[in-house]
Design a protein around this motif. Structure first.
Motif, PDB file in Angstrom:
ATOM      1  N   GLU A 119     -39.663  19.197  85.694  1.00  0.00           N
ATOM      2  CA  GLU A 119     -40.483  18.125  85.736  1.00  0.00           C
ATOM      3  C   GLU A 119     -41.059  17.519  84.444  1.00  0.00           C
ATOM      4  O   GLU A 119     -41.055  16.546  84.355  1.00  0.00           O
ATOM      5  CB  GLU A 119     -41.322  18.123  86.886  1.00  0.00           C
ATOM      6  CG  GLU A 119     -40.797  18.291  88.215  1.00  0.00           C
ATOM      7  CD  GLU A 119     -40.545  19.765  88.684  1.00  0.00           C
ATOM      8  OE1 GLU A 119     -40.569  20.389  87.812  1.00  0.00           O
ATOM      9  OE2 GLU A 119     -40.329  19.970  89.838  1.00  0.00           O
ATOM     10  N   ARG A 163     -38.966  15.599  82.429  1.00  0.00           N
ATOM     11  CA  ARG A 163     -38.447  14.177  83.021  1.00  0.00           C
ATOM     12  C   ARG A 163     -39.771  13.376  83.234  1.00  0.00           C
ATOM     13  O   ARG A 163     -39.535  12.057  83.084  1.00  0.00           O
ATOM     14  CB  ARG A 163     -38.284  14.499  84.589  1.00  0.00           C
ATOM     15  CG  ARG A 163     -36.992  15.390  84.589  1.00  0.00           C
ATOM     16  CD  ARG A 163     -36.259  15.333  85.987  1.00  0.00           C
ATOM     17  NE  ARG A 163     -34.936  15.848  85.859  1.00  0.00           N
ATOM     18  CZ  ARG A 163     -34.069  15.869  87.142  1.00  0.00           C
ATOM     19  NH1 ARG A 163     -34.784  15.697  88.129  1.00  0.00           N
ATOM     20  NH2 ARG A 163     -32.924  16.241  86.868  1.00  0.00           N
ATOM     21  N   LEU A 164     -40.887  14.063  83.340  1.00  0.00           N
ATOM     22  CA  LEU A 164     -41.946  13.277  83.320  1.00  0.00           C
ATOM     23  C   LEU A 164     -42.063  12.574  81.846  1.00  0.00           C
ATOM     24  O   LEU A 164     -42.605  11.268  81.663  1.00  0.00           O
ATOM     25  CB  LEU A 164     -43.276  14.041  83.530  1.00  0.00           C
ATOM     26  CG  LEU A 164     -43.834  13.989  84.811  1.00  0.00           C
ATOM     27  CD1 LEU A 164     -44.931  14.973  85.013  1.00  0.00           C
ATOM     28  CD2 LEU A 164     -44.132  12.675  85.454  1.00  0.00           C
ATOM     29  N   GLY A 165     -41.920  13.237  80.860  1.00  0.00           N
ATOM     30  CA  GLY A 165     -42.152  12.949  79.401  1.00  0.00           C
ATOM     31  C   GLY A 165     -41.323  11.608  79.200  1.00  0.00           C
ATOM     32  O   GLY A 165     -41.638  10.594  78.671  1.00  0.00           O
ATOM     33  N   ALA A 166     -39.893  11.898  79.742  1.00  0.00           N
ATOM     34  CA  ALA A 166     -38.960  10.634  79.622  1.00  0.00           C
ATOM     35  C   ALA A 166     -39.401   9.401  80.406  1.00  0.00           C
ATOM     36  O   ALA A 166     -39.429   8.402  79.746  1.00  0.00           O
ATOM     37  CB  ALA A 166     -37.601  11.060  80.051  1.00  0.00           C
ATOM     38  N   PHE A 187     -32.419   9.831  85.258  1.00  0.00           N
ATOM     39  CA  PHE A 187     -31.966  11.305  84.989  1.00  0.00           C
ATOM     40  C   PHE A 187     -30.744  11.551  84.832  1.00  0.00           C
ATOM     41  O   PHE A 187     -30.019  12.512  84.455  1.00  0.00           O
ATOM     42  CB  PHE A 187     -33.070  12.131  85.607  1.00  0.00           C
ATOM     43  CG  PHE A 187     -34.418  11.894  85.612  1.00  0.00           C
ATOM     44  CD1 PHE A 187     -34.837  11.800  84.395  1.00  0.00           C
ATOM     45  CD2 PHE A 187     -35.091  11.971  86.952  1.00  0.00           C
ATOM     46  CE1 PHE A 187     -36.192  11.553  84.214  1.00  0.00           C
ATOM     47  CE2 PHE A 187     -36.662  11.772  86.353  1.00  0.00           C
ATOM     48  CZ  PHE A 187     -36.930  11.478  85.366  1.00  0.00           C
ATOM     49  N   HIS A 222     -33.008   3.733  79.369  1.00  0.00           N
ATOM     50  CA  HIS A 222     -33.665   5.181  79.343  1.00  0.00           C
ATOM     51  C   HIS A 222     -34.694   5.229  80.519  1.00  0.00           C
ATOM     52  O   HIS A 222     -35.210   4.103  80.844  1.00  0.00           O
ATOM     53  CB  HIS A 222     -34.461   5.236  77.863  1.00  0.00           C
ATOM     54  CG  HIS A 222     -35.168   6.761  77.765  1.00  0.00           C
ATOM     55  ND1 HIS A 222     -36.284   6.948  78.203  1.00  0.00           N
ATOM     56  CD2 HIS A 222     -34.606   7.499  77.101  1.00  0.00           C
ATOM     57  CE1 HIS A 222     -36.726   8.208  77.723  1.00  0.00           C
ATOM     58  NE2 HIS A 222     -35.749   8.587  77.348  1.00  0.00           N
ATOM     59  N   PRO A 223     -34.997   6.328  81.034  1.00  0.00           N
ATOM     60  CA  PRO A 223     -36.069   6.421  82.353  1.00  0.00           C
ATOM     61  C   PRO A 223     -37.337   5.600  81.990  1.00  0.00           C
ATOM     62  O   PRO A 223     -37.849   4.991  82.988  1.00  0.00           O
ATOM     63  CB  PRO A 223     -36.056   7.897  82.348  1.00  0.00           C
ATOM     64  CG  PRO A 223     -35.027   8.485  81.742  1.00  0.00           C
ATOM     65  CD  PRO A 223     -34.282   7.501  80.945  1.00  0.00           C
ATOM     66  N   SER A 224     -37.900   5.679  80.814  1.00  0.00           N
ATOM     67  CA  SER A 224     -39.013   5.009  80.490  1.00  0.00           C
ATOM     68  C   SER A 224     -39.231   3.493  80.577  1.00  0.00           C
ATOM     69  O   SER A 224     -40.033   2.894  80.657  1.00  0.00           O
ATOM     70  CB  SER A 224     -39.722   5.729  79.150  1.00  0.00           C
ATOM     71  OG  SER A 224     -38.752   5.112  78.210  1.00  0.00           O
ATOM     72  N   LEU A 244     -42.789   7.765  89.138  1.00  0.00           N
ATOM     73  CA  LEU A 244     -41.984   9.105  89.792  1.00  0.00           C
ATOM     74  C   LEU A 244     -43.075   9.815  90.176  1.00  0.00           C
ATOM     75  O   LEU A 244     -44.327  10.110  89.666  1.00  0.00           O
ATOM     76  CB  LEU A 244     -41.352   9.573  88.875  1.00  0.00           C
ATOM     77  CG  LEU A 244     -39.924   9.063  88.600  1.00  0.00           C
ATOM     78  CD1 LEU A 244     -39.622   9.710  87.221  1.00  0.00           C
ATOM     79  CD2 LEU A 244     -39.013   9.712  89.627  1.00  0.00           C
ATOM     80  N   PHE A 284     -42.868  13.855  91.689  1.00  0.00           N
ATOM     81  CA  PHE A 284     -42.150  14.800  92.223  1.00  0.00           C
ATOM     82  C   PHE A 284     -42.770  15.696  93.189  1.00  0.00           C
ATOM     83  O   PHE A 284     -44.058  15.602  93.525  1.00  0.00           O
ATOM     84  CB  PHE A 284     -41.658  16.093  91.071  1.00  0.00           C
ATOM     85  CG  PHE A 284     -41.046  15.026  89.762  1.00  0.00           C
ATOM     86  CD1 PHE A 284     -39.696  14.678  89.869  1.00  0.00           C
ATOM     87  CD2 PHE A 284     -41.909  15.021  88.680  1.00  0.00           C
ATOM     88  CE1 PHE A 284     -39.102  13.905  88.814  1.00  0.00           C
ATOM     89  CE2 PHE A 284     -41.218  14.444  87.509  1.00  0.00           C
ATOM     90  CZ  PHE A 284     -39.825  13.714  87.588  1.00  0.00           C
ATOM     91  N   ASP A 304     -43.386  19.027  92.810  1.00  0.00           N
ATOM     92  CA  ASP A 304     -44.501  19.726  92.284  1.00  0.00           C
ATOM     93  C   ASP A 304     -44.460  19.298  90.838  1.00  0.00           C
ATOM     94  O   ASP A 304     -43.725  18.954  90.320  1.00  0.00           O
ATOM     95  CB  ASP A 304     -43.984  21.280  92.431  1.00  0.00           C
ATOM     96  CG  ASP A 304     -45.090  22.261  92.693  1.00  0.00           C
ATOM     97  OD1 ASP A 304     -46.220  21.989  92.220  1.00  0.00           O
ATOM     98  OD2 ASP A 304     -45.035  23.159  93.019  1.00  0.00           O
ATOM     99  N   ASN A 305     -45.325  20.317  90.120  1.00  0.00           N
ATOM    100  CA  ASN A 305     -45.355  20.074  88.722  1.00  0.00           C
ATOM    101  C   ASN A 305     -45.467  18.484  88.334  1.00  0.00           C
ATOM    102  O   ASN A 305     -44.754  18.103  87.205  1.00  0.00           O
ATOM    103  CB  ASN A 305     -43.953  20.532  87.966  1.00  0.00           C
ATOM    104  CG  ASN A 305     -44.316  22.067  88.146  1.00  0.00           C
ATOM    105  OD1 ASN A 305     -45.183  22.840  88.204  1.00  0.00           O
ATOM    106  ND2 ASN A 305     -43.097  22.687  88.659  1.00  0.00           N
ATOM    107  N   PHE A 312     -49.335  18.223  83.930  1.00  0.00           N
ATOM    108  CA  PHE A 312     -49.368  19.043  82.781  1.00  0.00           C
ATOM    109  C   PHE A 312     -50.809  19.937  82.967  1.00  0.00           C
ATOM    110  O   PHE A 312     -51.764  19.415  83.020  1.00  0.00           O
ATOM    111  CB  PHE A 312     -49.526  18.399  81.476  1.00  0.00           C
ATOM    112  CG  PHE A 312     -48.313  17.250  81.198  1.00  0.00           C
ATOM    113  CD1 PHE A 312     -46.952  17.806  81.040  1.00  0.00           C
ATOM    114  CD2 PHE A 312     -48.383  16.000  81.101  1.00  0.00           C
ATOM    115  CE1 PHE A 312     -45.701  17.278  80.908  1.00  0.00           C
ATOM    116  CE2 PHE A 312     -47.202  15.205  80.714  1.00  0.00           C
ATOM    117  CZ  PHE A 312     -46.072  15.788  80.567  1.00  0.00           C
ATOM    118  N   ARG A 356     -51.559   8.465  89.175  1.00  0.00           N
ATOM    119  CA  ARG A 356     -50.797   7.960  87.669  1.00  0.00           C
ATOM    120  C   ARG A 356     -49.960   6.940  88.238  1.00  0.00           C
ATOM    121  O   ARG A 356     -49.498   6.036  87.274  1.00  0.00           O
ATOM    122  CB  ARG A 356     -50.146   9.127  87.168  1.00  0.00           C
ATOM    123  CG  ARG A 356     -49.675   8.911  85.904  1.00  0.00           C
ATOM    124  CD  ARG A 356     -48.964   9.884  85.006  1.00  0.00           C
ATOM    125  NE  ARG A 356     -48.008  10.613  85.910  1.00  0.00           N
ATOM    126  CZ  ARG A 356     -48.139  11.922  85.840  1.00  0.00           C
ATOM    127  NH1 ARG A 356     -48.805  12.539  84.675  1.00  0.00           N
ATOM    128  NH2 ARG A 356     -47.315  12.725  86.696  1.00  0.00           N
TER     129      ARG A 356
END
Lengths: 537, 240
Positions: A166, A169-172, B55, B74-76, B82, B84, B86-87, B90, B149
């Motif tokens: 993740e 993916r988060l970074g992207a 992705f 691009h995703p950004s 998004l 998820f 979990d995780n 950071f 976020r």
């Protein structure tokens, strides 16, 4: 869940192992201390000793810094390019220096970086006057980086691979650029791996013997380990050897104390080249940079290996490998390696079993807990006394008893066994632990005991880690020069010693062939070990 | 497209093969609604979400969000946030930094941005948690932070990949209430993958049922729950 009798046997075995290892390591240290008091006026601590200490630490610090600094961009590039052609093979290539006998590697490095080597030819062609020297500090640093930067890479790759998917993916999705990804994701992860990796590399470089013996030279580029050997075997100045051996123990003790404060870093937990799906680094400058970095790393790693093969095959290879002296050295080396590997695996198993018995007690008494903890810290005890120091101590003890050369083979086997013990325990202990955790209750309820338990239950599961531990211990012993240098004689010639002597007597063709054959044997053994590991689910 | 605006999502004849598995999606997801993607594990729920997030790239077909073709983006650059399972955070950064990264990925923040971060934390019930590290939070609190976020990003589409699956049942319903509340205030288009029928009942306006890489049902939640005829759906409804 063992029967009473089995538990008693395991504990008794543990006590024997504990006594044995402590005796083997502590006796020589006591001997050093006792003999040191015999030379009160000539303590051996003079300006020369301190210059040795300074050089030992200086080269270790520089080697560590360079290894880590080189490993960082290579790690980042390899992790950012999951689809780089041959990426998995590059990561496997990084395991090679760890299995390569140091002496063979040194020969490859001399071929590449020596006066006649291609690097200096290229530098001369570019118009540089002063060619790079493979001897002295530069050479020691090149060699230490060659052997250790792949280790740092693999430790760091393991950390980056361990990050949650993740994160990338988060970074992207947050739109992080390369710098943000480095700052917020990669760097914090690397910082967790770097202290442990640096500590390990520092320890390896501070106690490095063979490389310094071959590439160092003269008083200006000698470490404590090499100086101990020189004063004992060449100058026969036991007082100096003793003083420096005690100093060396002090140094390793300090490093070990420092290491124990660093976050644990399991050298067996290496990056396996798992592909991370990354969305960043698609720009052309990033691609060119990464490709360049990976190519340079590959070149630096593979050139010495290719040089070993090329020089070995070009020389009188067949003549050497059929010569009587080679066959004698080979059989001596193999016999020593097999016996020491066998003894080492047996010792590690006994220790692991005894610790298991204590761990399975519901409320182990205090004495049992202390006993188990002492068994667990045997690895550190072994690391505390480097092989050359161990050899010096035993040399002094055996000299009192009789002709030292009579005890050469057993003492070399014992030293090699101890050298491999920390690594072998790292492989076997977790394997045995997880195996027992899975099967102990079932085995107890079915009443499978003794040999049939070993045959039916244990062997199938533990066979692979055992093979890995055994081949690893054998490779370590086969490539070892330290113990043989201390105890070798005309009658006792091992492969590394033969290789070292032919280097010294300028029979470089013989040395090239020997390096190739030694390298092939050890790499073969390492391959067996890692292949077994990768087969496991 | 401007931030905060509503957007619908269109997948036009999107085809993709991952190894042996083939996917074919053709659907539209209504703006301002909560749409649940459900189906058995391995059916392709997450692949559908990954296509919208960027992705995975389709081999054929177009993906359009709010009238803008995002297939090549691009995703950004896509107007989506998004969360998820979990995780989402950071672990080495505190909550403030984790959430502020949603505003600026290089952490260049104006005064107002800082206020927005604190306000978002307040809204998800984590007021004053700015300097806490994710490791000191419960699973529910970490997901709340992830929602915070998403709030500061102010993107018209929110993609959720099993956001509550790692939480215990009581917490799940509290989090579902929070999500509904945030949705009422902002009217974001929400696309969420879930295998939990209870979540579908509680949250979804519409349902996409994915079966072997295709959408076999697309429609209102109540129609989905009333499905008895389709083998796979009725089996799914019975099991859950």
């Amino acid at each position: 869940m063992l029967t009473q009798a089995e538990a008693r046997r395991a504990l008794a075995g543990g006590i024997v192992a504990l006594t044995l290892v402590i005796a083997i390591t502590a006796l020589p240290v006591l001997a050093l201390l006792a003999f040191a008091s015999r030379f009160p006026e000539n303590s051996g601590f003079d300006a020369y000793t301190f210059s040795l200490l300074r050089f030992t630490l200086l080269q270790a610090v520089l080697s560590t810094l360079l290894s880590i600094l080189i490993a960082i961009p290579v790690t980042l590039a390899l992790c950012r390019r999951p689809h780089f052609p041959g990426r998995l093979w590059i990561i496997r290539l990084m395991a090679v220096p760890m299995g390569l006998p140091v002496l063979a590697g040194a020969l490859g490095l001399i071929t590449v970086f020596g006066r006649q080597g291609i690097v200096n030819q290229a530098l001369l062609a570019l118009g540089l006057e002063q060619p790079l020297s493979i001897y002295g500090l530069t050479g020691i640093l090149i060699a230490h980086v060659f052997f250790n930067f792949p280790l740092a890479c693999r430790l760091m790759i393991a950390v980056l691979e361990g990050l949650p998917q993740e994160y990338w993916r988060l970074g992207a999705s947050l739109g992080m650029r390369s710098w943000s990804i480095f700052r917020f994701i990669e760097l914090p992860a690397l910082l967790r791996a770097i202290p442990g990796a640096a500590g390990l590399i520092f320890m390896l470089c501070a106690t490095s013997f063979t490389l310094v013996l071959v590439l160092g030279g003269g008083p200006a580029a000698t470490t404590l380990e090499v100086a101990i050997y020189q004063s004992l075997r060449l100058d026969f100045d036991p007082a100096r050897a003793i003083a420096m051996a005690l100093l060396q123990i002090l140094v390793t003790a300090c490093i070990l104390a420092l290491l124990s404060r660093l976050p644990a870093n399991d050298p067996m937990n290496m990056g396996e080249g798992r592909r991370i799906s990354r969305m960043d680094g698609q720009s052309w400058p990033a691609r060119i940079w990464d490709t360049g970095v990976i190519m340079c790393a590959c070149l630096f790693l593979s050139l010495p290996l290719l040089a070993i093969a090329w020089a070995g095959l070009r020389s009188n290879f067949l003549e050497i490998v059929t010569s009587a002296i080679f066959l004698q050295a080979l059989s001596t080396s193999l016999a020593i390696a097999m016996l020491s590997a066998f003894a080492c695996v047996l010792l590690a198993l006994v220790i692991a079993f005894a610790r298991q018995v204590v761990a399975e007690r519901r409320a182990p008494p205090r004495s049992a807990r202390i006993f188990s903890a002492s068994l667990g810290s045997l690895s550190s005890l072994v690391l505390l006394v480097p092989p050359v120091v161990l050899g010096t101590g035993w040399f002094l003890i055996l000299r009192e008893i009789g002709e030292v050369s009579r005890f050469s083979i057993p003492i070399i086997i014992v030293i090699n066994m101890l050298m491999a013990l920390p690594f072998v325990m790292r492989v076997l202990q977790p394997a045995l632990q997880s195996h027992r955790a899975r099967t102990a209750r079932l085995v107890a309820s079915l009443g499978i005991t003794g040999f049939s338990r070993w045959r039916i239950v244990d062997w199938r599961v533990l066979g692979q880690p055992l093979a890995m531990a055994f081949s690893f211990a054998m490779a370590l012993s086969l490539g070892d020069l330290g113990a043989v240098a201390m105890f070798g004689s005309q009658d006792l010639v091992t492969l590394p010693w033969l290789l070292y002597s032919s280097l010294g007597s300028y029979r470089s063709h013989d040395a090239d062939s020997l390096a190739l054959i030694l390298g092939l044997i050890c790499l073969g053994l390492t391959l067996i070990g890692t292949a077994e590991r990768e087969m496991r689910p | 497209m401007k931030d905060g605006q509503k957007a619908d999502i269109l997948l036009r004849e999107v085809r993709l093969a991952l190894g042996e598995q083939r996917f074919h999606f053709d659907c539209s997801i209504g703006e301002g609604l909560i749409t649940a993607i459900t189906g058995r594990s391995g059916s392709g729920k997450s692949t559908l979400l990954n296509l919208v997030a960027g992705f995975e790239a389709p081999q054929q077909g177009r993906i359009v969000i709010g009238g803008q073709d995002v297939t090549e983006l691009h995703p950004s650059e896509r107007p989506v946030s998004l969360v998820f399972q979990d995780n989402n955070l950071f672990t080495h950064l505190d909550l403030f930094t984790n959430i502020a990264l949603g505003i600026s990925p290089s952490l260049r923040l104006a005064k107002e941005d800082r206020r927005n971060v604190s306000a978002a934390l307040e809204r998800v019930g984590l007021g004053g948690f700015e300097t806490r590290k994710p490791g000191t939070l419960s699973g529910g609190e970490r997901q709340r932070a992830a929602f915070a976020r998403a709030l500061v990003r102010r993107r018209p589409v929110l993609l959720l990949d099993e956001p509550f699956a790692a939480l215990d049942p009581a917490l799940r319903s509290t989090m579902a209430d929070l999500l509904l509340e945030l949705h009422r205030d902002d009217g974001t288009t929400i696309l969420m993958v879930t295998h939990d029928l209870e979540e579908v009942r509680r949250l979804a306006d519409e349902v996409l049922f994915v079966e072997e890489g295709r959408i076999s049902f697309a429609g209102k939640r109540d129609d989905f729950l009333a499905q008895e005829t389709s083998g796979a759906i009725s089996e799914f409804l019975r099991r859950s």
